[in-house]
Design a protein around this motif. Structure first.
Motif, PDB file in Angstrom:
ATOM      1  N   ARG A 163       0.822  -1.220   0.000  1.00 29.93           N
ATOM      2  CA  ARG A 163       0.000   0.000   0.000  1.00 29.93           C
ATOM      3  C   ARG A 163       0.851   1.264   0.000  1.00 29.93           C
ATOM      4  O   ARG A 163       0.487   2.266  -0.598  1.00 29.93           O
ATOM      5  N   LEU A 164       1.975   1.236   0.716  1.00 30.83           N
ATOM      6  CA  LEU A 164       2.852   2.408   0.787  1.00 30.83           C
ATOM      7  C   LEU A 164       3.768   2.535  -0.420  1.00 30.83           C
ATOM      8  O   LEU A 164       4.315   3.599  -0.674  1.00 30.83           O
ATOM      9  N   GLY A 165       3.973   1.444  -1.147  1.00 29.37           N
ATOM     10  CA  GLY A 165       4.889   1.461  -2.288  1.00 29.37           C
ATOM     11  C   GLY A 165       6.345   1.532  -1.859  1.00 29.37           C
ATOM     12  O   GLY A 165       7.173   2.093  -2.559  1.00 29.37           O
ATOM     13  N   SER A 166       6.653   0.974  -0.702  1.00 25.30           N
ATOM     14  CA  SER A 166       8.012   1.049  -0.165  1.00 25.30           C
ATOM     15  C   SER A 166       9.019   0.301  -1.033  1.00 25.30           C
ATOM     16  O   SER A 166       8.740  -0.784  -1.530  1.00 25.30           O
ATOM     17  N   LEU A 167      10.185   0.924  -1.210  1.00 26.27           N
ATOM     18  CA  LEU A 167      11.340   0.296  -1.863  1.00 26.27           C
ATOM     19  C   LEU A 167      12.497   0.455  -0.891  1.00 26.27           C
ATOM     20  O   LEU A 167      12.994   1.559  -0.696  1.00 26.27           O
ATOM     21  N   PHE A 168      12.914  -0.631  -0.266  1.00 23.81           N
ATOM     22  CA  PHE A 168      13.854  -0.567   0.840  1.00 23.81           C
ATOM     23  C   PHE A 168      15.306  -0.739   0.437  1.00 23.81           C
ATOM     24  O   PHE A 168      15.637  -1.558  -0.386  1.00 23.81           O
ATOM     25  N   ALA A 169      16.208   0.056   1.119  1.00 21.39           N
ATOM     26  CA  ALA A 169      17.642  -0.085   0.942  1.00 21.39           C
ATOM     27  C   ALA A 169      18.394  -0.066   2.270  1.00 21.39           C
ATOM     28  O   ALA A 169      19.440  -0.680   2.355  1.00 21.39           O
ATOM     29  N   PHE A 170      17.896   0.640   3.409  1.00 17.46           N
ATOM     30  CA  PHE A 170      18.706   0.788   4.645  1.00 17.46           C
ATOM     31  C   PHE A 170      17.892   1.220   5.885  1.00 17.46           C
ATOM     32  O   PHE A 170      17.301   2.269   5.836  1.00 17.46           O
ATOM     33  N   ALA A 171      17.811   0.453   7.031  1.00 20.64           N
ATOM     34  CA  ALA A 171      17.212   0.763   8.358  1.00 20.64           C
ATOM     35  C   ALA A 171      17.285  -0.497   9.226  1.00 20.64           C
ATOM     36  O   ALA A 171      17.651  -1.548   8.724  1.00 20.64           O
ATOM     37  N   ARG A 172      16.977  -0.435  10.477  1.00 17.31           N
ATOM     38  CA  ARG A 172      17.125  -1.604  11.359  1.00 17.31           C
ATOM     39  C   ARG A 172      15.797  -2.293  11.628  1.00 17.31           C
ATOM     40  O   ARG A 172      14.781  -1.634  11.765  1.00 17.31           O
ATOM     41  N   GLY A 173      15.834  -3.623  11.718  1.00 21.49           N
ATOM     42  CA  GLY A 173      14.632  -4.381  12.000  1.00 21.49           C
ATOM     43  C   GLY A 173      14.935  -5.862  12.104  1.00 21.49           C
ATOM     44  O   GLY A 173      16.093  -6.269  12.166  1.00 21.49           O
ATOM     45  N   THR A 174      13.879  -6.658  12.136  1.00 19.49           N
ATOM     46  CA  THR A 174      13.998  -8.111  12.229  1.00 19.49           C
ATOM     47  C   THR A 174      13.285  -8.731  11.042  1.00 19.49           C
ATOM     48  O   THR A 174      12.123  -8.414  10.784  1.00 19.49           O
ATOM     49  N   ARG A 175      13.978  -9.601  10.326  1.00 17.92           N
ATOM     50  CA  ARG A 175      13.388 -10.273   9.176  1.00 17.92           C
ATOM     51  C   ARG A 175      12.335 -11.258   9.671  1.00 17.92           C
ATOM     52  O   ARG A 175      12.608 -12.102  10.522  1.00 17.92           O
ATOM     53  N   PRO A 176      11.101 -11.168   9.147  1.00 20.84           N
ATOM     54  CA  PRO A 176      10.026 -12.039   9.632  1.00 20.84           C
ATOM     55  C   PRO A 176      10.262 -13.522   9.381  1.00 20.84           C
ATOM     56  O   PRO A 176       9.788 -14.356  10.132  1.00 20.84           O
ATOM     57  N   VAL A 177      11.005 -13.853   8.354  1.00 22.60           N
ATOM     58  CA  VAL A 177      11.210 -15.258   7.984  1.00 22.60           C
ATOM     59  C   VAL A 177      12.001 -16.013   9.039  1.00 22.60           C
ATOM     60  O   VAL A 177      11.630 -17.099   9.466  1.00 22.60           O
ATOM     61  N   ASP A 178      13.123 -15.425   9.487  1.00 21.14           N
ATOM     62  CA  ASP A 178      14.013 -16.160  10.384  1.00 21.14           C
ATOM     63  C   ASP A 178      14.468 -15.371  11.609  1.00 21.14           C
ATOM     64  O   ASP A 178      15.290 -15.838  12.379  1.00 21.14           O
TER      65      ASP A 178
END
Length: 81
Positions: free
Chosen positions: A36-51
């Motif tokens: 919905r936001l149209g985000s295109l990501f390159a850099f910030a901190r977080g946790t990958r949902p997969v693993d």
């Protein structure tokens, strides 16, 4: 090659500077929020949902002087997880 970019949030109250290599592909996530936001990501901190791995991402659409349509985009399917 890394280059310095400035950017900020849509309301204009948050400003930042990042060093990125935008010749690398940026990530287009297909979760409901990112789609919905149209985000295109390159850099910030977080946790990958997969693993649960630590990740860093920033939406390139909020970088000054960056044309999102000129970036190489890698589609990531997280909606089916």
């Amino acid at each position: 090659m890394k280059q310095s970019y400035t950017g900020g949030c849509q309301c204009g109250k948050v400003h930042y500077q990042v060093d990125l290599n935008l010749s690398n592909p940026v990530i287009a996530c297909n979760c409901s929020r990112c789609r919905r936001l149209g985000s295109l990501f390159a850099f910030a901190r977080g946790t990958r949902p997969v693993d649960g791995a630590d990740v860093v991402a920033i939406t390139t659409r909020c970088l000054d002087g960056v044309e999102p349509n000129a970036l190489t985009v890698k589609q990531v399917d997280v909606a089916s997880l």
